[in-house]
Design an enzyme around this catalytic site. Structure first.
Site, mmCIF file in Angstrom:
data_model
loop_
_atom_site.group_PDB
_atom_site.id
_atom_site.type_symbol
_atom_site.label_atom_id
_atom_site.label_comp_id
_atom_site.label_asym_id
_atom_site.label_seq_id
_atom_site.Cartn_x
_atom_site.Cartn_y
_atom_site.Cartn_z
ATOM 1 N N SER A 157 3.657 8.127 -1.705
ATOM 2 C CA SER A 157 2.803 7.173 -2.437
ATOM 3 C C SER A 157 2.299 7.712 -3.766
ATOM 4 C CB SER A 157 1.615 6.748 -1.577
ATOM 5 O OG SER A 157 0.749 7.852 -1.364
ATOM 6 N N LYS A 199 -5.181 9.494 -3.197
ATOM 7 C CA LYS A 199 -4.933 8.461 -4.206
ATOM 8 C C LYS A 199 -5.633 8.833 -5.506
ATOM 9 C CE LYS A 199 -2.973 6.034 -0.922
ATOM 10 N NZ LYS A 199 -1.512 5.847 -0.854
#
Length: 294
Positions: A157, A199
């Site tokens: 990701s 993230k």
């Protein structure tokens, strides 16, 4: 006896006085010698008295009585060996006393003392080792809990910034004194579980975030200028409508925008500051990529 003159008489008187003084000194010396002899005799008498007390009951002073006492037998058992004189008896008595003392003396005393000392040293070393290990554990706990820790990236990701298998150092200390900044890479738990996401911070507390159908990220109705997303965002998720962040909330996205589970999805949503574990600051491995994480 006649004297020729007064001078001769005075010389004789002087000589007589000197002779009298010498006699007096000699007398004092003799008295001192007598006192020394007397003290010496008293000491010898005391020694003889002590020796007499050491003799077995029933023994006389004569050599024959001593021999008779030691040549006999007690209950059919041989008595002690015959002795020659009083001096030998005293020596024998002394040996008997020493033998008695030897019976009470523990021959293994030094060994026991050495063993005890070794046991004490072993206990001290063990305690020192336990304390040392305890200190190391406490230090490690403090570091891991409050300072930082190593973590490994799983998934894709955050590509191409971070790759699957990268080992990172997470700084846990900075956010205790300051707030996360835009574009920081943070680690947080997924829905309070023992699963952690990594993230990038996009929206800050109090801002309004929206992702348009064209894939643009809007912050307070202005397009965010950034180069971390390598592809146009195809799915806006819940961010297709404006999202206003709370006082301690952050909006996060993965750099691989089309293959990331982030704040665009309700199960992740906005991230509260209290849930942020720390900031990814350093890539530890692979070694060819070692360095600061941007």
């Amino acid at each position: 006896m006649s004297y020729d003159s007064d001078d001769k008489r005075s010389d004789y008187a002087k000589w007589a006085e000197e002779m009298s003084y010498e006699d007096e000194k000699e007398l004092k010396r003799q008295k001192k010698l007598e006192e020394k002899e007397k003290k010496k005799a008293e000491k010898l008498a005391k020694k003889e008295s002590k020796r007499e007390n050491l003799k077995p009951d029933g023994l006389g002073d004569s050599e024959e009585s001593l021999k008779g006492a030691f040549n006999g037998s007690i209950d059919g058992k041989p008595a002690l060996e015959p002795v020659g004189n009083a001096a030998d008896v005293n020596t024998s008595d002394k040996q008997d006393v020493e033998a008695g003392e030897d019976e009470e003396y523990n021959p293994d005393y030094k060994k026991d003392k050495k063993k005890k000392s070794e046991d004490v040293n072993m206990v001290k070393e063990l305690l020192s080792l336990i304390i040392y290990i305890g200190i190391i554990i406490i230090i490690c706990y403090i570091i891991v809990t409050y300072v930082g820790q190593r973590t490994t990236v799983h998934g894709h990701s955050m590509e191409t910034t971070l790759s699957d298998g990268d080992n990172l150092w997470i700084d846990k200390l900075s956010y205790r004194f300051s707030d996360p900044k835009r574009f920081d890479i943070i680690v947080f738990p997924y829905q309070g579980q023992d699963v952690y996401y990594i993230k990038r911070v996009i929206g800050l507390p109090g801002e309004t975030v929206q992702i348009t159908p064209e894939g643009n990220i809007m912050i307070n109705d202005e397009v965010l200028a950034e180069s971390y997303g390598r592809e146009i965002i195809r799915e806006s998720g819940i961010a297709s409508e404006p999202i206003t962040l709370g006082p301690d909330e952050f909006f996060v996205l993965g750099d691989n925008r089309n293959d990331s589970r982030d704040s665009r999805w309700a199960d992740v949503g906005n991230i509260n500051k209290k849930d942020i574990i720390g900031k990814a600051t350093l890539r530890l491995s692979p070694f060819k990529k070692f360095g600061k994480v941007n």
